[in-house]
Design a protein around this motif. Structure first.
Motif, mmCIF file in Angstrom:
data_model
loop_
_atom_site.group_PDB
_atom_site.id
_atom_site.type_symbol
_atom_site.label_atom_id
_atom_site.label_comp_id
_atom_site.label_asym_id
_atom_site.label_seq_id
_atom_site.Cartn_x
_atom_site.Cartn_y
_atom_site.Cartn_z
ATOM 1 N N ARG A 147 -74.954 5.710 -25.077
ATOM 2 C CA ARG A 147 -75.165 5.341 -23.216
ATOM 3 C C ARG A 147 -74.341 3.977 -22.723
ATOM 4 O O ARG A 147 -73.690 3.952 -21.670
ATOM 5 C CB ARG A 147 -76.186 5.199 -23.175
ATOM 6 C CG ARG A 147 -76.470 5.509 -21.969
ATOM 7 C CD ARG A 147 -77.731 4.964 -21.441
ATOM 8 N NE ARG A 147 -77.949 5.109 -19.778
ATOM 9 C CZ ARG A 147 -78.151 4.336 -19.010
ATOM 10 N NH1 ARG A 147 -77.924 2.735 -19.524
ATOM 11 N NH2 ARG A 147 -78.744 4.306 -17.795
ATOM 12 N N GLU A 148 -74.302 2.977 -23.593
ATOM 13 C CA GLU A 148 -73.896 2.034 -22.902
ATOM 14 C C GLU A 148 -72.236 1.949 -23.354
ATOM 15 O O GLU A 148 -71.556 1.304 -22.001
ATOM 16 C CB GLU A 148 -73.887 0.634 -24.182
ATOM 17 C CG GLU A 148 -73.422 -0.915 -23.854
ATOM 18 C CD GLU A 148 -74.401 -1.659 -24.874
ATOM 19 O OE1 GLU A 148 -73.662 -3.231 -24.671
ATOM 20 O OE2 GLU A 148 -74.985 -1.711 -25.560
ATOM 21 N N GLY A 149 -72.475 2.800 -24.528
ATOM 22 C CA GLY A 149 -70.295 2.927 -24.302
ATOM 23 C C GLY A 149 -69.892 3.565 -23.599
ATOM 24 O O GLY A 149 -69.124 3.859 -22.687
ATOM 25 N N TYR A 150 -70.631 4.267 -23.153
ATOM 26 C CA TYR A 150 -70.468 5.619 -21.779
ATOM 27 C C TYR A 150 -70.169 5.046 -21.000
ATOM 28 O O TYR A 150 -68.822 5.102 -19.895
ATOM 29 C CB TYR A 150 -71.249 6.715 -22.010
ATOM 30 C CG TYR A 150 -71.048 7.383 -21.109
ATOM 31 C CD1 TYR A 150 -70.119 8.851 -20.906
ATOM 32 C CD2 TYR A 150 -71.890 7.798 -19.356
ATOM 33 C CE1 TYR A 150 -70.153 9.472 -20.065
ATOM 34 C CE2 TYR A 150 -71.607 8.652 -18.533
ATOM 35 C CZ TYR A 150 -70.681 9.882 -18.686
ATOM 36 O OH TYR A 150 -70.101 10.682 -18.019
ATOM 37 N N ILE A 151 -70.950 3.833 -20.281
ATOM 38 C CA ILE A 151 -71.179 3.327 -18.841
ATOM 39 C C ILE A 151 -69.720 2.234 -18.733
ATOM 40 O O ILE A 151 -69.531 2.164 -17.595
ATOM 41 C CB ILE A 151 -72.552 2.249 -18.593
ATOM 42 C CG1 ILE A 151 -73.288 3.737 -18.447
ATOM 43 C CG2 ILE A 151 -72.370 1.461 -17.759
ATOM 44 C CD1 ILE A 151 -75.067 2.873 -18.209
ATOM 45 N N ASN A 152 -69.452 1.332 -20.278
ATOM 46 C CA ASN A 152 -68.610 0.322 -20.505
ATOM 47 C C ASN A 152 -67.377 1.453 -20.128
ATOM 48 O O ASN A 152 -66.384 1.194 -19.487
ATOM 49 C CB ASN A 152 -68.195 -0.183 -21.918
ATOM 50 C CG ASN A 152 -69.363 -1.477 -21.660
ATOM 51 O OD1 ASN A 152 -70.396 -1.626 -20.885
ATOM 52 N ND2 ASN A 152 -69.767 -1.074 -22.517
ATOM 53 N N GLN A 153 -67.108 3.062 -21.153
ATOM 54 C CA GLN A 153 -66.098 3.495 -20.633
ATOM 55 C C GLN A 153 -65.865 3.600 -18.938
ATOM 56 O O GLN A 153 -64.784 4.463 -18.600
ATOM 57 C CB GLN A 153 -65.742 5.101 -21.605
ATOM 58 C CG GLN A 153 -65.797 4.703 -22.703
ATOM 59 C CD GLN A 153 -63.988 4.549 -23.345
ATOM 60 O OE1 GLN A 153 -63.159 4.633 -22.740
ATOM 61 N NE2 GLN A 153 -63.900 3.968 -24.589
ATOM 62 N N LEU A 154 -67.004 4.178 -18.500
ATOM 63 C CA LEU A 154 -66.510 4.364 -16.739
ATOM 64 C C LEU A 154 -66.168 3.663 -15.785
ATOM 65 O O LEU A 154 -66.361 2.984 -14.948
ATOM 66 C CB LEU A 154 -67.829 4.746 -16.349
ATOM 67 C CG LEU A 154 -68.140 6.208 -16.989
ATOM 68 C CD1 LEU A 154 -69.652 7.001 -16.254
ATOM 69 C CD2 LEU A 154 -67.464 7.633 -16.555
ATOM 70 N N GLN A 155 -66.636 2.035 -16.337
ATOM 71 C CA GLN A 155 -65.812 0.992 -15.848
ATOM 72 C C GLN A 155 -66.711 -0.034 -14.779
ATOM 73 O O GLN A 155 -66.525 -0.038 -13.810
ATOM 74 C CB GLN A 155 -64.341 0.640 -15.823
ATOM 75 C CG GLN A 155 -63.534 1.015 -16.692
ATOM 76 C CD GLN A 155 -62.061 0.863 -17.079
ATOM 77 O OE1 GLN A 155 -61.313 1.332 -15.494
ATOM 78 N NE2 GLN A 155 -61.655 0.074 -17.468
ATOM 79 N N LEU A 156 -68.039 1.210 -15.100
ATOM 80 C CA LEU A 156 -69.278 0.667 -13.711
ATOM 81 C C LEU A 156 -69.031 -0.757 -13.481
ATOM 82 O O LEU A 156 -69.880 -1.916 -14.868
ATOM 83 C CB LEU A 156 -70.287 1.182 -13.889
ATOM 84 C CG LEU A 156 -70.279 2.404 -14.358
ATOM 85 C CD1 LEU A 156 -71.868 3.150 -14.577
ATOM 86 C CD2 LEU A 156 -70.371 2.848 -13.065
#
Length: 275
Positions: free
Chosen positions: A80-89
């Motif tokens: 989940r943390e990696g996914y959020i980082n990928q979205l560059q939030l």
């Protein structure tokens, strides 16, 4: 080997299909279930003088399943943390996403509890419609989360107009949710590109959820066998989440009881209404 590559290899070795995932459960609900089961394995693995232990289950059940469940929960948090980082939030968007998911979990569990605790069936149909229209409540998009949170908050608001406050859920909670919904909508006005890497992480997440749910169910089935003569112990490993199927069964049973009570006599099953 990177952590993601390691997870992919581990998931492929388990060979679990994602179509087995119960999408009526949010990720928060699944993780809460996992922590409950993990604690149960720790407390009741070894037999005691007055009771058996999970170690008596046989058929290949190993205490290694405890490490597997803990590993899967940690992996889901990492993904989940990696996914959020990928979205560059940015920090504001991430904070709103986290708060929105937390409030949604609060409303989900409240409505599940309200169904089984209330003698009235006035809200049952509305609750079921809300749950059905949002089958995957683990929202990965700000817009989807805003829409789902609004529907759950609006329904909770109508119920609380009579109940005022239940277990810390009040109209103030609803007001906060509506504020979060507004901010999520504003934040979503700037489209967030979803990279191929982010899509891969979502696929990996659902694979891990399927594995985790399977391990949770395995422990529960073993517990039902080992502690079949110890109902109080079994209650400690039961899920606190009501599946859609169980909720529907509860509603039907409640309606049948009301139908029978109104006529003040025993009615043969074949004459009861079917739903």
């Amino acid at each position: 080997m990177s952590r993601i590559s390691e997870l992919k290899t581990w998931v492929e070795a388990r060979n679990v299909k994602t179509d087995s995932v119960d999408k009526t459960k949010s990720l928060n609900s699944i993780k809460a279930d996992a922590l409950r089961v993990s604690g149960f394995v720790s407390d009741y693995w070894s037999a005691a003088q007055d009771r058996p232990g999970l170690e008596n289950a046989g058929l290949g059940l190993s205490k290694d399943i405890l490490a597997s469940i803990d590993y899967e929960v940690a992996a889901l948090d990492y993904i989940r943390e990696g996914y959020i980082n990928q979205l560059q939030l940015d920090a504001d968007k991430q904070g709103m996403l986290d708060r929105g998911e937390h409030l949604l979990f609060e409303f989900e569990t409240f409505l599940d509890w309200y169904i089984v605790s209330s003698d009235s069936d006035v809200w049952d149909e509305r609750i079921e419609e809300t749950q059905t229209s949002h089958p995957d409540t683990d929202m990965d998009s700000l817009d989807d989360l805003a829409h789902t949170l609004f529907d759950y908050a609006e329904l909770t608001k109508e119920i609380l107009a009579c109940e005022k406050e239940v277990g810390g859920i009040s109209l103030k909670t609803v007001e906060e949710a509506m504020t979060v919904v507004s901010k999520l909508v504003d934040l979503n006005s700037s489209p967030i590109p979803v990279s191929d890497e982010a899509k891969e992480l979502l696929t990996l997440k659902f694979q891990l959820v399927a594995i985790l749910q399977k391990d949770i169910e395995k422990v529960r089935k073993a517990a039902h066998f080992v502690f079949r003569h110890h109902p109080k112990i079994l209650g400690k490993v039961a899920s606190t989440f009501l599946s859609t199927q169980k909720v529907t069964a509860y509603r039907v049973n409640k309606i049948k009881k009301l139908f029978s009570k109104e006529r003040k006599k025993t009615i043969p099953m074949r004459f009861l209404p079917r739903y």
